[in-house]
Structures are given as structure tokens and as C-alpha cells.
Design a protein around this motif. Structure first.
Motif, PDB file in Angstrom:
ATOM      1  N   GLU A 101      11.972   2.674  35.553  1.00  7.59           N
ATOM      2  CA  GLU A 101      13.240   1.999  35.266  1.00  7.59           C
ATOM      3  C   GLU A 101      13.215   1.350  33.891  1.00  7.59           C
ATOM      4  O   GLU A 101      14.209   1.348  33.175  1.00  7.59           O
ATOM      5  CB  GLU A 101      13.546   0.963  36.344  1.00  7.59           C
ATOM      6  CG  GLU A 101      13.982   1.574  37.654  1.00  7.59           C
ATOM      7  CD  GLU A 101      14.195   0.545  38.753  1.00  7.59           C
ATOM      8  OE1 GLU A 101      13.823  -0.639  38.569  1.00  7.59           O
ATOM      9  OE2 GLU A 101      14.729   0.932  39.802  1.00  7.59           O
ATOM     10  N   HIS A 102      12.070   0.818  33.520  1.00  3.29           N
ATOM     11  CA  HIS A 102      11.941   0.175  32.214  1.00  3.29           C
ATOM     12  C   HIS A 102      12.007   1.207  31.083  1.00  3.29           C
ATOM     13  O   HIS A 102      12.565   0.937  30.023  1.00  3.29           O
ATOM     14  CB  HIS A 102      10.624  -0.607  32.150  1.00  3.29           C
ATOM     15  CG  HIS A 102      10.398  -1.278  30.834  1.00  3.29           C
ATOM     16  ND1 HIS A 102      11.136  -2.359  30.417  1.00  3.29           N
ATOM     17  CD2 HIS A 102       9.531  -1.002  29.825  1.00  3.29           C
ATOM     18  CE1 HIS A 102      10.737  -2.723  29.213  1.00  3.29           C
ATOM     19  NE2 HIS A 102       9.754  -1.917  28.837  1.00  3.29           N
ATOM     20  N   GLU A 103      11.438   2.405  31.299  1.00  2.00           N
ATOM     21  CA  GLU A 103      11.377   3.445  30.271  1.00  2.00           C
ATOM     22  C   GLU A 103      12.650   4.288  30.195  1.00  2.00           C
ATOM     23  O   GLU A 103      12.880   4.963  29.192  1.00  2.00           O
ATOM     24  CB  GLU A 103      10.193   4.377  30.554  1.00  2.00           C
ATOM     25  CG  GLU A 103       8.850   3.702  30.472  1.00  2.00           C
ATOM     26  CD  GLU A 103       7.736   4.554  31.058  1.00  2.00           C
ATOM     27  OE1 GLU A 103       8.005   5.693  31.499  1.00  2.00           O
ATOM     28  OE2 GLU A 103       6.597   4.070  31.083  1.00  2.00           O
ATOM     29  N   ALA A 104      13.450   4.281  31.227  1.00  2.00           N
ATOM     30  CA  ALA A 104      14.621   5.159  31.290  1.00  2.00           C
ATOM     31  C   ALA A 104      15.687   4.730  30.281  1.00  2.00           C
ATOM     32  O   ALA A 104      15.888   3.537  30.045  1.00  2.00           O
ATOM     33  CB  ALA A 104      15.211   5.135  32.693  1.00  2.00           C
ATOM     34  N   PRO A 105      16.376   5.705  29.689  1.00  2.00           N
ATOM     35  CA  PRO A 105      17.479   5.349  28.796  1.00  2.00           C
ATOM     36  C   PRO A 105      18.643   4.797  29.610  1.00  2.00           C
ATOM     37  O   PRO A 105      18.729   5.034  30.821  1.00  2.00           O
ATOM     38  CB  PRO A 105      17.855   6.689  28.152  1.00  2.00           C
ATOM     39  CG  PRO A 105      17.418   7.718  29.130  1.00  2.00           C
ATOM     40  CD  PRO A 105      16.204   7.150  29.812  1.00  2.00           C
ATOM     41  N   PRO A 106      19.533   4.086  28.966  1.00  2.00           N
ATOM     42  CA  PRO A 106      20.689   3.575  29.707  1.00  2.00           C
ATOM     43  C   PRO A 106      21.566   4.737  30.177  1.00  2.00           C
ATOM     44  O   PRO A 106      21.606   5.790  29.536  1.00  2.00           O
ATOM     45  CB  PRO A 106      21.423   2.706  28.685  1.00  2.00           C
ATOM     46  CG  PRO A 106      20.951   3.182  27.362  1.00  2.00           C
ATOM     47  CD  PRO A 106      19.567   3.725  27.555  1.00  2.00           C
ATOM     48  N   PRO A 107      22.245   4.575  31.285  1.00  5.05           N
ATOM     49  CA  PRO A 107      23.109   5.661  31.767  1.00  5.05           C
ATOM     50  C   PRO A 107      24.276   5.873  30.804  1.00  5.05           C
ATOM     51  O   PRO A 107      24.711   4.939  30.126  1.00  5.05           O
ATOM     52  CB  PRO A 107      23.598   5.154  33.127  1.00  5.05           C
ATOM     53  CG  PRO A 107      23.444   3.678  33.067  1.00  5.05           C
ATOM     54  CD  PRO A 107      22.298   3.397  32.141  1.00  5.05           C
ATOM     55  N   PRO A 108      24.773   7.115  30.723  1.00  2.00           N
ATOM     56  CA  PRO A 108      25.907   7.357  29.829  1.00  2.00           C
ATOM     57  C   PRO A 108      27.164   6.661  30.344  1.00  2.00           C
ATOM     58  O   PRO A 108      27.319   6.429  31.542  1.00  2.00           O
ATOM     59  CB  PRO A 108      26.076   8.880  29.862  1.00  2.00           C
ATOM     60  CG  PRO A 108      25.355   9.340  31.067  1.00  2.00           C
ATOM     61  CD  PRO A 108      24.328   8.312  31.403  1.00  2.00           C
ATOM     62  N   ARG A 109      28.047   6.366  29.415  1.00  5.92           N
ATOM     63  CA  ARG A 109      29.314   5.742  29.774  1.00  5.92           C
ATOM     64  C   ARG A 109      30.179   6.766  30.506  1.00  5.92           C
ATOM     65  O   ARG A 109      30.026   7.965  30.329  1.00  5.92           O
ATOM     66  CB  ARG A 109      30.016   5.244  28.524  1.00  5.92           C
ATOM     67  CG  ARG A 109      29.210   4.181  27.768  1.00  5.92           C
ATOM     68  CD  ARG A 109      29.884   3.803  26.459  1.00  5.92           C
ATOM     69  NE  ARG A 109      31.236   3.303  26.648  1.00  5.92           N
ATOM     70  CZ  ARG A 109      31.552   2.019  26.798  1.00  5.92           C
ATOM     71  NH1 ARG A 109      30.608   1.115  26.758  1.00  5.92           N
ATOM     72  NH2 ARG A 109      32.806   1.648  26.962  1.00  5.92           N
ATOM     73  N   ALA A 110      31.089   6.280  31.317  1.00  3.54           N
ATOM     74  CA  ALA A 110      31.976   7.162  32.084  1.00  3.54           C
ATOM     75  C   ALA A 110      32.789   8.057  31.157  1.00  3.54           C
ATOM     76  O   ALA A 110      32.999   9.239  31.443  1.00  3.54           O
ATOM     77  CB  ALA A 110      32.892   6.340  32.979  1.00  3.54           C
ATOM     78  N   SER A 111      33.230   7.529  30.027  1.00  5.08           N
ATOM     79  CA  SER A 111      34.019   8.338  29.093  1.00  5.08           C
ATOM     80  C   SER A 111      33.195   9.502  28.547  1.00  5.08           C
ATOM     81  O   SER A 111      33.708  10.603  28.353  1.00  5.08           O
ATOM     82  CB  SER A 111      34.548   7.479  27.947  1.00  5.08           C
ATOM     83  OG  SER A 111      33.480   6.895  27.234  1.00  5.08           O
ATOM     84  N   ARG A 112      31.897   9.273  28.327  1.00  2.00           N
ATOM     85  CA  ARG A 112      31.022  10.346  27.843  1.00  2.00           C
ATOM     86  C   ARG A 112      30.833  11.413  28.923  1.00  2.00           C
ATOM     87  O   ARG A 112      30.834  12.608  28.631  1.00  2.00           O
ATOM     88  CB  ARG A 112      29.669   9.765  27.417  1.00  2.00           C
ATOM     89  CG  ARG A 112      28.673  10.791  26.963  1.00  2.00           C
ATOM     90  CD  ARG A 112      29.065  11.391  25.624  1.00  2.00           C
ATOM     91  NE  ARG A 112      28.044  12.334  25.212  1.00  2.00           N
ATOM     92  CZ  ARG A 112      28.299  13.485  24.628  1.00  2.00           C
ATOM     93  NH1 ARG A 112      29.530  13.820  24.334  1.00  2.00           N
ATOM     94  NH2 ARG A 112      27.327  14.288  24.301  1.00  2.00           N
ATOM     95  N   LEU A 113      30.676  10.992  30.167  1.00  2.00           N
ATOM     96  CA  LEU A 113      30.540  11.951  31.266  1.00  2.00           C
ATOM     97  C   LEU A 113      31.806  12.796  31.416  1.00  2.00           C
ATOM     98  O   LEU A 113      31.729  14.004  31.639  1.00  2.00           O
ATOM     99  CB  LEU A 113      30.229  11.228  32.576  1.00  2.00           C
ATOM    100  CG  LEU A 113      28.839  10.619  32.686  1.00  2.00           C
ATOM    101  CD1 LEU A 113      28.719   9.814  33.971  1.00  2.00           C
ATOM    102  CD2 LEU A 113      27.772  11.692  32.621  1.00  2.00           C
ATOM    103  N   LEU A 114      32.967  12.153  31.285  1.00  2.00           N
ATOM    104  CA  LEU A 114      34.225  12.903  31.358  1.00  2.00           C
ATOM    105  C   LEU A 114      34.332  13.895  30.210  1.00  2.00           C
ATOM    106  O   LEU A 114      34.775  15.029  30.393  1.00  2.00           O
ATOM    107  CB  LEU A 114      35.420  11.949  31.356  1.00  2.00           C
ATOM    108  CG  LEU A 114      35.628  11.160  32.640  1.00  2.00           C
ATOM    109  CD1 LEU A 114      36.727  10.118  32.453  1.00  2.00           C
ATOM    110  CD2 LEU A 114      35.956  12.091  33.788  1.00  2.00           C
ATOM    111  N   GLU A 115      33.924  13.484  29.028  1.00  2.00           N
ATOM    112  CA  GLU A 115      33.955  14.373  27.865  1.00  2.00           C
ATOM    113  C   GLU A 115      33.051  15.584  28.091  1.00  2.00           C
ATOM    114  O   GLU A 115      33.425  16.716  27.800  1.00  2.00           O
ATOM    115  CB  GLU A 115      33.521  13.604  26.614  1.00  2.00           C
ATOM    116  CG  GLU A 115      33.466  14.432  25.359  1.00  2.00           C
ATOM    117  CD  GLU A 115      34.828  14.864  24.840  1.00  2.00           C
ATOM    118  OE1 GLU A 115      34.862  15.802  24.025  1.00  2.00           O
ATOM    119  OE2 GLU A 115      35.852  14.290  25.237  1.00  2.00           O
ATOM    120  N   LEU A 116      31.866  15.362  28.627  1.00  2.02           N
ATOM    121  CA  LEU A 116      30.925  16.456  28.860  1.00  2.02           C
ATOM    122  C   LEU A 116      31.388  17.404  29.962  1.00  2.02           C
ATOM    123  O   LEU A 116      30.963  18.558  30.008  1.00  2.02           O
ATOM    124  CB  LEU A 116      29.542  15.902  29.201  1.00  2.02           C
ATOM    125  CG  LEU A 116      28.815  15.215  28.059  1.00  2.02           C
ATOM    126  CD1 LEU A 116      27.543  14.555  28.561  1.00  2.02           C
ATOM    127  CD2 LEU A 116      28.518  16.196  26.938  1.00  2.02           C
TER     128      LEU A 116
END
Length: 182
Positions: A19-34
Motif C-alpha cells: 500500500e505504501h509503494e503503490a501509486p495513487p489510483p487514477p482519477r475517475a475522469s482519467r478512467l472515463l477517458e481511457l
């Protein structure tokens, strides 16, 4: 040094570290874009590639100019690997529609020096220049690729009668893909 550590404590320690090493989760807008198809995310690129396809000779004229006994039906194609587009021809070797699913085998005649294991294949209508569907083709035997994809309802009736000897109602835009779509 031999210390007794419970499995639970070891797993908790590893979870905390992950959990400490993991990158932050993508924003919802980025997920929608992808989640949008690539031609909606980069319409200028799509239009440029479609214009290249439109400049290609007609499929029928190209097929008639080929030597008799060719293995399949030629389909004008553009390969885009992120650098400069490459005009080429793909040869459809097998096509069948089983229920709503398209099964297709093809080879790319002027593939890059190191062809990818997977192509993202965008089927483009030669008359309207609109995308019909997109799917991932996996490398098969030799220099062939295979694709199996569900057809959209608007093309299913016409494509259900397709044979490998017919003029294909599409052109390809091929882009290297990381792997099969999930």
C-alpha cells in the motif's frame, strides 16, 4: 537468527508495504477517458489515417491486379505504431460469422521489421470513413493473425453472409497492442 513470525503478521507487513509503494489510483475522469475508443480520444489522428486509407486504390481494382492464386482477399490498411504511418495491404485469409461473432484470419503484407504479438484492428467503413468496430488480433502461425470479436448489430446482417472470396466491406487501421482486451 531464527525468529518465529506468524503468517498473519508477515502478510500484514507485506500488505502495508504494498500500500505504501503503490501509486495513487487514477482519477475517475482519467478512467472515463481511457474507456473511450482511441478514435474518440485522438480524432485528428484518426482522420489523418482515414484520409490515407481513402487515397488507396479501390479494393476491387487492387484484387484484380494481383496474380491469380493469391491466398486471400486484399484489404487496404494503414499501420500506425506511434511514429509515422505505413500504407500497406492486409490479406484476409479466413472470415466467418457464427452467431454475432466475427472470426477472421489475416496477414499484413508490409509489416514492420519486428511485428507485434498483437494488433489493435480498427475496421473502417470505406464509404463513410467511420469506425465499425475494433478488436485485438493475436499472432498465430507463421505471419498470420487471428481475431474473434462480437459484431455490432448494425453490420451483423450484411456481414453474416461474408465469404473469404467476397470484397471486404472494411479497411484496417492497425496499431500495436499490449495484449488481448480484457
Amino acid at each position: 537468527m531464527n525468529q518465529e513470525i506468524s503468517i498473519e503478521a508477515l502478510l500484514k507487513w507485506r500488505l502495508d508495504a504494498a500500500e505504501h509503494e503503490a501509486p495513487p489510483p487514477p482519477r475517475a475522469s482519467r478512467l472515463l477517458e481511457l474507456s473511450r475508443p482511441w478514435w474518440e480520444r485522438t480524432p485528428e489522428l484518426f482522420q489523418g489515417l482515414v484520409q490515407r486509407l481513402a487515397l488507396r486504390p479501390s479494393q476491387l481494382a487492387h484484387a484484380m491486379a494481383r496474380a491469380p492464386g493469391g491466398a486471400g482477399v486484399p484489404v487496404p490498411s494503414v499501420v500506425h505504431d506511434g511514429t509515422s504511418p505505413l500504407d500497406t495491404t492486409s490479406e484476409v485469409l479466413y472470415v466467418a460469422v457464427k452467431g454475432p461473432r466475427l472470426r477472421l484470419r489475416f496477414k499484413v503484407e508490409s509489416a514492420p521489421l519486428s511485428p507485434p504479438a498483437f494488433w489493435e484492428v480498427t475496421f473502417v467503413d470505406p464509404e463513410t470513413s467511420k469506425p465499425l468496430l475494433s478488436g485485438t488480433a493475436a499472432h498465430s502461425a507463421g505471419d498470420e493473425y487471428r481475431l474473434e470479436e462480437e459484431l455490432p448489430p448494425e453490420v451483423l446482417p450484411a456481414w453474416s453472409r461474408l465469404r473469404v472470396t467476397d470484397r471486404m466491406p472494411f479497411r484496417f487501421i492497425l496499431r500495436p497492442a499490449a495484449g488481448p482486451a480484457a
